[in-house]
Scaffold this active site. Structure first.
Site, PDB file in Angstrom:
ATOM      1  N   GLU A  13     -32.637  29.920 -25.142  1.00 16.40           N
ATOM      2  CA  GLU A  13     -32.697  28.520 -24.771  1.00 16.40           C
ATOM      3  C   GLU A  13     -33.736  27.814 -25.618  1.00 16.40           C
ATOM      4  OE1 GLU A  13     -32.791  28.227 -20.163  1.00 16.40           O
ATOM      5  OE2 GLU A  13     -33.179  30.282 -20.449  1.00 16.40           O
ATOM      6  N   SER A  61     -30.387  29.211 -17.080  1.00 15.96           N
ATOM      7  CA  SER A  61     -29.231  28.183 -17.638  1.00 15.96           C
ATOM      8  C   SER A  61     -27.915  28.568 -17.918  1.00 15.96           C
ATOM      9  CB  SER A  61     -29.939  27.700 -18.858  1.00 15.96           C
ATOM     10  OG  SER A  61     -30.993  26.838 -18.905  1.00 15.96           O
ATOM     11  N   TYR A  74     -25.836  21.462 -21.516  1.00 14.46           N
ATOM     12  CA  TYR A  74     -26.532  21.030 -22.709  1.00 14.46           C
ATOM     13  C   TYR A  74     -26.003  20.120 -23.665  1.00 14.46           C
ATOM     14  CZ  TYR A  74     -30.099  23.551 -20.267  1.00 14.46           C
ATOM     15  OH  TYR A  74     -31.144  24.007 -19.266  1.00 14.46           O
ATOM     16  N   ARG A  92     -36.427  23.580  -9.315  1.00 15.81           N
ATOM     17  CA  ARG A  92     -35.011  23.155  -9.072  1.00 15.81           C
ATOM     18  C   ARG A  92     -34.182  24.328  -8.712  1.00 15.81           C
ATOM     19  NH1 ARG A  92     -32.647  23.166 -13.736  1.00 15.81           N
ATOM     20  NH2 ARG A  92     -31.183  24.486 -13.153  1.00 15.81           N
ATOM     21  N   ASP A 120     -30.547  25.645  -7.172  1.00 15.88           N
ATOM     22  CA  ASP A 120     -28.975  25.346  -7.492  1.00 15.88           C
ATOM     23  C   ASP A 120     -28.185  26.023  -6.483  1.00 15.88           C
ATOM     24  OD1 ASP A 120     -29.878  24.151  -9.744  1.00 15.88           O
ATOM     25  OD2 ASP A 120     -29.612  26.122 -11.194  1.00 15.88           O
ATOM     26  N   GLU A 125     -29.929  30.194  -7.154  1.00 20.04           N
ATOM     27  CA  GLU A 125     -31.288  30.713  -8.053  1.00 20.04           C
ATOM     28  C   GLU A 125     -32.184  29.453  -7.929  1.00 20.04           C
ATOM     29  OE1 GLU A 125     -31.063  31.422 -12.073  1.00 20.04           O
ATOM     30  OE2 GLU A 125     -29.817  29.571 -12.434  1.00 20.04           O
ATOM     31  N   ASN A 130     -35.085  27.465 -10.301  1.00 22.80           N
ATOM     32  CA  ASN A 130     -35.783  27.637 -11.473  1.00 22.80           C
ATOM     33  C   ASN A 130     -36.936  27.080 -11.518  1.00 22.80           C
ATOM     34  OD1 ASN A 130     -36.107  27.096 -14.126  1.00 22.80           O
ATOM     35  ND2 ASN A 130     -33.975  26.686 -14.671  1.00 22.80           N
ATOM     36  N   GLY A 168     -35.443  22.072 -16.959  1.00 19.25           N
ATOM     37  CA  GLY A 168     -35.459  21.389 -18.220  1.00 19.25           C
ATOM     38  C   GLY A 168     -35.919  20.055 -17.953  1.00 19.25           C
TER      39      GLY A 168
END
Length: 327
Positions: free
Chosen positions: A23, A149, A219, A258, A260, A276, A278, A282
């Site tokens: 990443e 990601s 992305y 964050r 998900d 998960e 995070n 980002g």
């Protein structure tokens, strides 16, 4: 200088970015965006592209605080956090213990599920065993245990061209990792909720224009539609916020996180599963936390300063023996 700034004075902030994980390009975008925002607010910024001499470079810079804009290993797995703890340098986002647990999808399950947070079942499998037989009934998902990601995620269906069982020459994460997490595939919709400053900001639905929400879809501009706020029932939105806050608390996250989800809309509340949490979301122009912050009325600059303020407050409390989490 902005009159509605979050911080009451200017600071010297070292923005740590880049590194050598998959990443890296995303981290560079996040870090430079953060650095630009801090400079716009009048802060002194030192941009540091992570390398093996990073400790010496941070020591030389002598910042008030490090903004950790790294994604993946070693910036998200506790390695950098432990280094900064030893150096006595305040830093943003979650600490060592939280980072070790949250980047490992199996450890995250062990931490969250006992607290009533629903996550898909599954188990760790040796990649070598995939060439003999499927670990679960198809369709199922294979993912690295400690990558973020959606790096290296594969959905194995009856129609997939991986073979049955999976062929050794079929391109997939089994060629890159010795072991993988196998989970049942949950049909339905992709949702996510950001937590900033102890508040769940909202719910975004992610609709890839083709395939699923993988690294490229996340992305690459134009490959995924972000629906914010998500067009979902109020009870599902409330559950998303509840689970995100609880995951943030149980894991001991700091600054921002964050969470998900996959939601099978045919199953109602029983179809919502956390995938998960995070700890280093980002901060790029396409990233979800800044997007939800904007919807909540928080500018990008305010978001960045809020994350820095959280770090400064946390470490100030730690130095004075105040109450703080184990993140």
């Amino acid at each position: 200088m902005s009159e509605n700034r979050v911080l009451d004075r200017t600071y010297h902030v070292a923005v740590l970015m880049g590194g050598w994980a998959n990443e890296r390009p995303v981290s560079l975008m996040s870090g430079n965006g953060v650095a630009d925002a801090l400079e716009a607010r009048g802060h002194r910024v030192t941009r540091i592209d992570m390398d093996r001499d990073v400790a010496a470079r941070i020591a030389e810079a002598k910042p008030d605080v490090v903004f950790n804009a790294l994604h993946g290993v070693p910036g998200e797995d506790g390695t950098v956090q432990g280094m900064l703890d030893l150096m006595g340098v305040p830093y943003t986002h979650s600490g060592l213990a939280t980072s070790v647990i949250a980047i490992d999808k199996e450890l995250t399950k062990q931490a969250l599920v006992p607290h009533g947070i629903p996550m898909p079942g599954g188990r760790i499998v040796r990649s070598e065993d995939l060439y003999q037989a499927d670990p679960l009934a198809r369709p199922y998902v294979l993912k690295p245990v400690n990558e973020g990601s959606s790096v290296g995620v594969a959905i194995v269906t009856e129609e997939s061209n991986y073979g049955n069982p999976i062929r050794r020459d079929a391109a997939g994460p089994w060629q890159e990792f010795d072991s993988l997490l196998a989970e049942p595939f949950i049909r339905g919709r992709e949702l996510t909720t950001a937590v900033v400053g102890g508040e769940a900001l909202g719910v975004t639905e992610l609709v890839p224009k083709s395939g699923f929400y993988d690294f490229e879809a996340k992305y690459t501009d134009g490959m995924t539609d972000h629906i914010c706020p998500a067009d979902i029932p109020e009870n599902i939105a409330a559950l998303c916020k509840q689970y995100a806050l609880e995951a943030h608390r149980v894991l001991g996250c700091r600054g921002t996180s964050r969470t998900d989800y996959r939601w099978d809309d045919e199953q109602g509340e029983d179809g919502l599963f956390v995938l998960e949490t995070n700890t280093q979301p980002g901060m790029t122009p396409l990233s979800l936390v800044p997007e939800q912050a904007r919807f909540a009325g928080m500018s990008y600059e305010d978001l960045v300063e809020t994350i820095v303020k959280d770090a400064l407050d946390y470490f100030a409390g730690a130095e004075t023996g105040g109450e703080h989490g184990n993140g």
